[in-house]
Motif scaffolding. Structure first.
Motif, PDB file in Angstrom:
ATOM      1  N   ASP A 207       0.812  -1.217   0.000  1.00 18.74           N
ATOM      2  CA  ASP A 207       0.000   0.000   0.000  1.00 18.74           C
ATOM      3  C   ASP A 207       0.848   1.270   0.000  1.00 18.74           C
ATOM      4  N   GLY A 208       2.181   1.138  -0.080  1.00 18.64           N
ATOM      5  CA  GLY A 208       3.061   2.299  -0.108  1.00 18.64           C
ATOM      6  C   GLY A 208       3.616   2.686   1.241  1.00 18.64           C
ATOM      7  N   SER A 209       3.073   2.159   2.312  1.00 19.95           N
ATOM      8  CA  SER A 209       3.627   2.414   3.641  1.00 19.95           C
ATOM      9  C   SER A 209       4.853   1.532   3.851  1.00 19.95           C
ATOM     10  N   LYS A 211       7.125  -0.896   6.624  1.00 18.12           N
ATOM     11  CA  LYS A 211       6.754  -1.810   7.705  1.00 18.12           C
ATOM     12  C   LYS A 211       6.827  -1.111   9.066  1.00 18.12           C
ATOM     13  N   GLU A 212       7.748  -0.164   9.216  1.00 21.54           N
ATOM     14  CA  GLU A 212       7.830   0.597  10.471  1.00 21.54           C
ATOM     15  C   GLU A 212       6.528   1.344  10.722  1.00 21.54           C
ATOM     16  N   GLU A 213       5.967   1.916   9.685  1.00 23.17           N
ATOM     17  CA  GLU A 213       4.698   2.637   9.802  1.00 23.17           C
ATOM     18  C   GLU A 213       3.553   1.677  10.122  1.00 23.17           C
ATOM     19  N   TRP A 214       3.571   0.529   9.464  1.00 26.80           N
ATOM     20  CA  TRP A 214       2.561  -0.498   9.740  1.00 26.80           C
ATOM     21  C   TRP A 214       2.639  -0.974  11.189  1.00 26.80           C
ATOM     22  N   LYS A 215       3.866  -1.131  11.698  1.00 27.82           N
ATOM     23  CA  LYS A 215       4.043  -1.573  13.086  1.00 27.82           C
ATOM     24  C   LYS A 215       3.363  -0.616  14.054  1.00 27.82           C
ATOM     25  N   MET A 216       3.523   0.676  13.824  1.00 28.17           N
ATOM     26  CA  MET A 216       2.927   1.654  14.732  1.00 28.17           C
ATOM     27  C   MET A 216       1.404   1.536  14.744  1.00 28.17           C
ATOM     28  N   VAL A 217       0.834   1.272  13.581  1.00 26.32           N
ATOM     29  CA  VAL A 217      -0.622   1.116  13.482  1.00 26.32           C
ATOM     30  C   VAL A 217      -1.072  -0.132  14.236  1.00 26.32           C
ATOM     31  N   ALA A 218      -0.476  -1.275  13.889  1.00 27.78           N
ATOM     32  CA  ALA A 218      -0.908  -2.557  14.460  1.00 27.78           C
ATOM     33  C   ALA A 218      -0.658  -2.622  15.964  1.00 27.78           C
ATOM     34  N   GLU A 219       0.479  -2.116  16.406  1.00 27.21           N
ATOM     35  CA  GLU A 219       0.830  -2.222  17.823  1.00 27.21           C
ATOM     36  C   GLU A 219      -0.004  -1.292  18.693  1.00 27.21           C
ATOM     37  N   THR A 220      -0.290  -0.094  18.206  1.00 32.13           N
ATOM     38  CA  THR A 220      -1.137   0.825  18.974  1.00 32.13           C
ATOM     39  C   THR A 220      -2.519   0.217  19.185  1.00 32.13           C
ATOM     40  N   LYS A 221      -3.047  -0.407  18.151  1.00 37.44           N
ATOM     41  CA  LYS A 221      -4.354  -1.056  18.262  1.00 37.44           C
ATOM     42  C   LYS A 221      -4.318  -2.207  19.272  1.00 37.44           C
TER      43      LYS A 221
END
Length: 340
Positions: A207-209, A211-221
């Motif tokens: 999606d252009g993000s 993995k570091e950015e994805w980690k912040m999303v998944a982990e915060t949730k």
């Protein structure tokens, strides 16, 4: 009585910091073993006033040890963490390997300490990504008061987040700027990091993000609330130690900036330094070596309903990694592995 503790990856930046913090916080240690790969066998590391020699991770028997703090990559963790866990030693893992496993708790003690009891499913506890850890410490007390709908975060992450090689590359490239005859091409990073910023941490996703950015999303949730929407842009900056974050928060309910400031001042693990004057804020250089997550620049966002902006700074080798792992061990001792 104290605990029998193992530090895996004791020769790396995070492993050495774990040893420093165990000593600084007077963690009740009866016996400690420091492990590394075979190539680092016998390397000396410090623990308080003691000097310890590393042992070989590949041949170590975890039987009879209470807690193992893992500060190695996902590869060796995948091989050795299950062995330690099967031997009855609780693993606190700093890699990303187990963070998204539903049977492994992902813990930031100031935020979700009670979730630590989920360790019994696999005898493993995960430490979050460094950029996530400091952010959720700031978000949780505000979420409890006004319910967070959405977070937009831009990170300014130091090179120590990529290990010793990243720190060395920044140092060598910085020197080379003043020595025209010397060229230090990027090897750890995708572009030159000296006097530059790189909007790219970890691999790119479909999606252009990154993995570091994805980690912040998944982990915060996983740590706070799966309903929170998060979007992140993660940037590597030419700073040796200390991650910074500009965080924009949209709440369900109105939260005045003065009340937010008061809430954060009372929250565990946070230090608010927020004066509207020259220098009335904290920079990454000033947070190095400190346990706290520092919050500055708290102000209303008038472009959305119920919005706030803030600036968040923390020592990524500490709260983002080693300190958080030791704090998890402390919680584990209080709630599950009580001695004496």
């Amino acid at each position: 009585m104290g605990y029998r503790i193992v530090v895996v990856g004791a020769t790396g930046n995070v492993g050495r910091e774990m040893l420093n913090i165990l000593a600084e916080r007077a963690f009740p240690v009866d016996e400690i073993a420091v492990l590394a790969s075979r190539k680092s066998l016998g390397t000396e590391v410090s623990f308080g006033d003691k000097t310890l020699k590393t042992k070989d991770l590949a041949t170590f028997d975890f039987t009879g040890w209470d807690i193992a703090l893992f500060a190695v990559g996902s590869g060796p963790t995948k091989e050795f963490a299950p062995k330690a866990a099967a031997a009855g030693c609780v693993v606190i893992d700093n890699s990303s390997l187990y963070r998204y496993d539903p049977d492994v708790p992902l813990i930031v003690p100031e935020v979700n300490a009670d979730a630590v009891m989920g360790y019994t499913k696999k005898n493993i506890i995960a430490n979050p990504n460094c950029s996530t850890a400091q952010m959720v410490v700031a978000l949780k007390p505000l979420h409890d008061r006004a319910r967070i709908k959405r977070v937009v975060v831009s990170t300014y992450q130091s090179v120590s987040g990529s290990g010793k090689e990243g720190m060395d590359e920044l140092w060598e490239q910085t020197k080379a700027v003043y020595n025209p005859t010397k060229d230090v091409p990027p090897t750890k990073f995708t572009k030159e990091i000296a006097f530059n910023v790189i909007p790219h941490i970890d691999v790119f996703m479909e999606d252009g993000s990154t993995k570091e950015e994805w980690k912040m999303v998944a982990e915060t949730k996983k740590i706070i609330d799966p309903k929170i929407k998060v979007t992140a842009t993660c940037v590597r900056v030419p700073v040796f130690v200390g991650h910074s974050e500009a965080i924009n928060i949209e709440f369900e309910d109105h939260l005045d900036e003065d009340e937010a400031r008061d809430i954060l001042r009372e929250a565990p693990g946070i230090m608010v330094i927020d004066k509207r004057e020259d220098g009335g804020y904290v920079t990454p250089k000033e947070c190095v070596g400190d346990f706290a997550t520092f919050i500055s620049r708290i102000r209303q966002d008038s472009t959305i309903d119920n919005g706030l902006n803030l600036w968040c700074v923390s020592d990524n080798l500490r709260k983002g990694a080693a300190l958080n792992a030791v704090q998890i061990a402390e919680v584990l001792g209080q709630k599950a592995l009580k001695k004496g």
